[in-house]
Scaffold this active site. Structure first.
Site, PDB file in Angstrom:
ATOM      1  N   SER A  19      -7.936  -6.283 -11.002  1.00 24.91           N
ATOM      2  CA  SER A  19      -6.593  -5.744 -11.222  1.00 24.91           C
ATOM      3  C   SER A  19      -5.642  -6.863 -11.644  1.00 24.91           C
ATOM      4  O   SER A  19      -4.787  -6.680 -12.523  1.00 24.91           O
ATOM      5  CB  SER A  19      -6.063  -5.076  -9.946  1.00 24.91           C
ATOM      6  OG  SER A  19      -6.533  -3.749  -9.846  1.00 24.91           O
ATOM      7  N   ASN A  71     -17.751   5.225  -5.794  1.00 26.32           N
ATOM      8  CA  ASN A  71     -17.638   4.197  -6.837  1.00 26.32           C
ATOM      9  C   ASN A  71     -18.196   2.854  -6.383  1.00 26.32           C
ATOM     10  O   ASN A  71     -19.035   2.249  -7.049  1.00 26.32           O
ATOM     11  CB  ASN A  71     -16.173   4.050  -7.259  1.00 26.32           C
ATOM     12  CG  ASN A  71     -15.965   2.911  -8.248  1.00 26.32           C
ATOM     13  OD1 ASN A  71     -15.768   1.771  -7.846  1.00 26.32           O
ATOM     14  ND2 ASN A  71     -16.019   3.204  -9.532  1.00 26.32           N
ATOM     15  N   LYS A 105       0.863  -1.184   0.000  1.00 27.20           N
ATOM     16  CA  LYS A 105       0.000   0.000   0.000  1.00 27.20           C
ATOM     17  C   LYS A 105       0.890   1.221   0.000  1.00 27.20           C
ATOM     18  O   LYS A 105       2.039   1.173   0.470  1.00 27.20           O
ATOM     19  CB  LYS A 105      -0.897   0.026   1.234  1.00 27.20           C
ATOM     20  CG  LYS A 105      -2.195   0.783   1.029  1.00 27.20           C
ATOM     21  CD  LYS A 105      -3.180  -0.019   0.208  1.00 27.20           C
ATOM     22  CE  LYS A 105      -4.515   0.704   0.073  1.00 27.20           C
ATOM     23  NZ  LYS A 105      -5.511  -0.133  -0.608  1.00 27.20           N
TER      24      LYS A 105
END
EC number: 1.4.1.3
Length: 442
Positions: free
Chosen positions: A375, A247, A133
């Site tokens: 992803s 989203n 991250k």
């Protein structure tokens, strides 16, 4: 005005909307709580699995922590510095993977907790990644597009030799988007040659995957379907309250509505709206796009955002911030199921209270894994140089999410534990096995 060489830091004197944004984001204390809760869940899973204490300690310690200073010229010619972080937690199962967020309260504790969660999350859905991250402490709304581009490029210059297609693959997160990823791709490629697979969440025109934008919300719906099926129920027979209409929340609401589910309440930072007969989600999305707010929507009644979490419904889906379910409100929750679309929305006190009430909680490290799963599909497509159509992306996503749920349930049965511990034991066990097979003590 910034003085030359001044380092940016949050100020209490910002305008009301900016102060509101700061207040609605978990502060440093909340970030530490998230890290403590993540460590606690990990240690409990390690005890259940009977892990060697040295291996347990090895799995908890991050592989690498990176802190860099990014100094850029502002549009007015003054210089300002921002601090950026990248925590690479574990690479036993593959390249490290995780988002980059731009937010004023990015700090090492928060990034550490989220990197560790990514390690377990990628293992739960069985994609060949570890966790990472990153982030930069800034207010993206206060920066022009050209300033954001300069900041992104400088950050990439500072970390380019520590990320890579087979090392660490960033993605968008809070405050960043496909354009941010395009800048990272371009800057990284200057050093290493054309490298589509260096980031995911890119624009489709630059190798981004179809279906990526909706992936987290769609994954939440697939996870919810798998959970409800265990109880002989279907989305079309249930009522839903969704906290957060960004989203993830907007896509989850849209897909639930399409499947015949009744979304009875929605909230975000701009307000909240409810309708016990079910909100018209397409109309609400149009209203939000036209006005920028949920307030004033004619198809429902306004209510306090705080009421959303205790709204009468079958399924509560928190899609926004961490720590929103706590000891103060957990006893008032009326939902029978909670699907954690946000990271760490339920603190340990609330977890205990809700469990005693018989509320079934589908944990974040599984429920919101749709984004990282697609992803992974994007990364695979980039490496292959062959792009999938959206139908294939969604079909594969459903397969991965459904299979992961059944694996999670099997761990629950094996260890007589709840869904959260089922997910943690599944993820931690996979990482521990990979670590041992690679010869971690050598």
């Amino acid at each position: 005005m910034y003085l030359s060489g001044e380092r940016w830091k949050p100020r209490a004197s910002r305008n009301p909307r900016q102060r509101s944004n700061l207040l609605h984001k978990s502060n440093i204390e909340a970030a530490m709580n998230a890290l403590a809760a993540t460590n606690r869940n990990f240690r409990q899973a390690a005890r259940i699995l009977g892990l060697d204490s040295k291996l347990e300690k090895s799995l908890l310690i991050p592989f690498r922590e990176i802190k860099v200073e990014c100094t850029i010229p502002k549009d007015d010619g003054t210089l300002v510095s921002y601090v950026g972080f990248r925590v690479q937690h574990d690479n036993a199962r593959g390249p490290m993977k995780g988002g980059i967020r731009y937010h004023p309260e990015v700090d090492l504790d928060e990034v550490n907790a989220l990197a560790q969660l990514m390690t377990w999350k990628t293992a739960v859905v069985d994609i060949p990644y570890g966790g990472a991250k990153g982030g930069i402490g800034c207010v993206p709304k206060e920066l022009s597009k050209s300033e954001l581009e300069r900041l992104t490029r400088v950050f990439t210059q500072k970390i380019h030799d520590l990320i890579g297609i087979n090392t660490d693959v960033p993605a968008p997160d809070m405050g960043t988007n496909a354009q941010t990823m395009a800048w990272i791709l371009d800057e990284y490629s200057k050093f290493h040659g054309h490298s589509l697979a260096i980031v995911t969440g890119k624009p489709v025109d630059l190798g981004g995957s179809l279906g990526r934008e909706a992936a987290t919300g769609r994954g939440v719906v697939y996870a919810t379907e798998a959970l409800l099926a265990e109880y002989g129920k279907h989305i079309k027979d249930m009522t839903f309250a969704i906290q957060g209409f960004g989203n993830v929340g907007a896509w989850a609401a849209r897909i639930i509505h399409e499947r015949g589910g009744k979304v009875v309440a929605v909230s975000d930072i701009t307000g909240a709206v409810k309708n016990q007969n079910g909100l018209d989600i397409p109309a609400l999305l149009n209203h939000k796009e036209a006005t920028g707010t949920l307030a004033g929507f004619s198809g429902g009644d306004a209510m306090s955002s705080d009421e959303l979490l205790t709204q009468e419904c079958d399924v509560l889906i928190p899609c926004a911030l961490g720590g929103v379910l706590n000891r103060e409100n957990a006893d008032s929750v009326k939902a029978k199921y909670i699907v954690e679309a946000a990271n760490h929305p339920t603190d340990p006190d609330a977890d205990e209270i809700l469990s005693k009430k018989g509320v079934v909680i589908l944990p974040d490290i599984y429920a919101n894994a749709g984004g990282v799963t697609v992803s992974y599909f994007e990364w695979v497509q980039n490496i292959q140089g062959f792009m999938w159509d959206e139908e294939q992306v969604n079909r594969e996503l459903k397969k991965y999410m459904t299979r992961a749920f059944h694996n999670l349930k099997n761990m629950c049965k094996s260890h007589n534990c709840n869904l959260r511990m089922g997910a943690f034991t599944l993820g931690v066990n996979r990482v521990a096995r990979a670590t041992q097979l690679r010869g971690w003590e050598a």
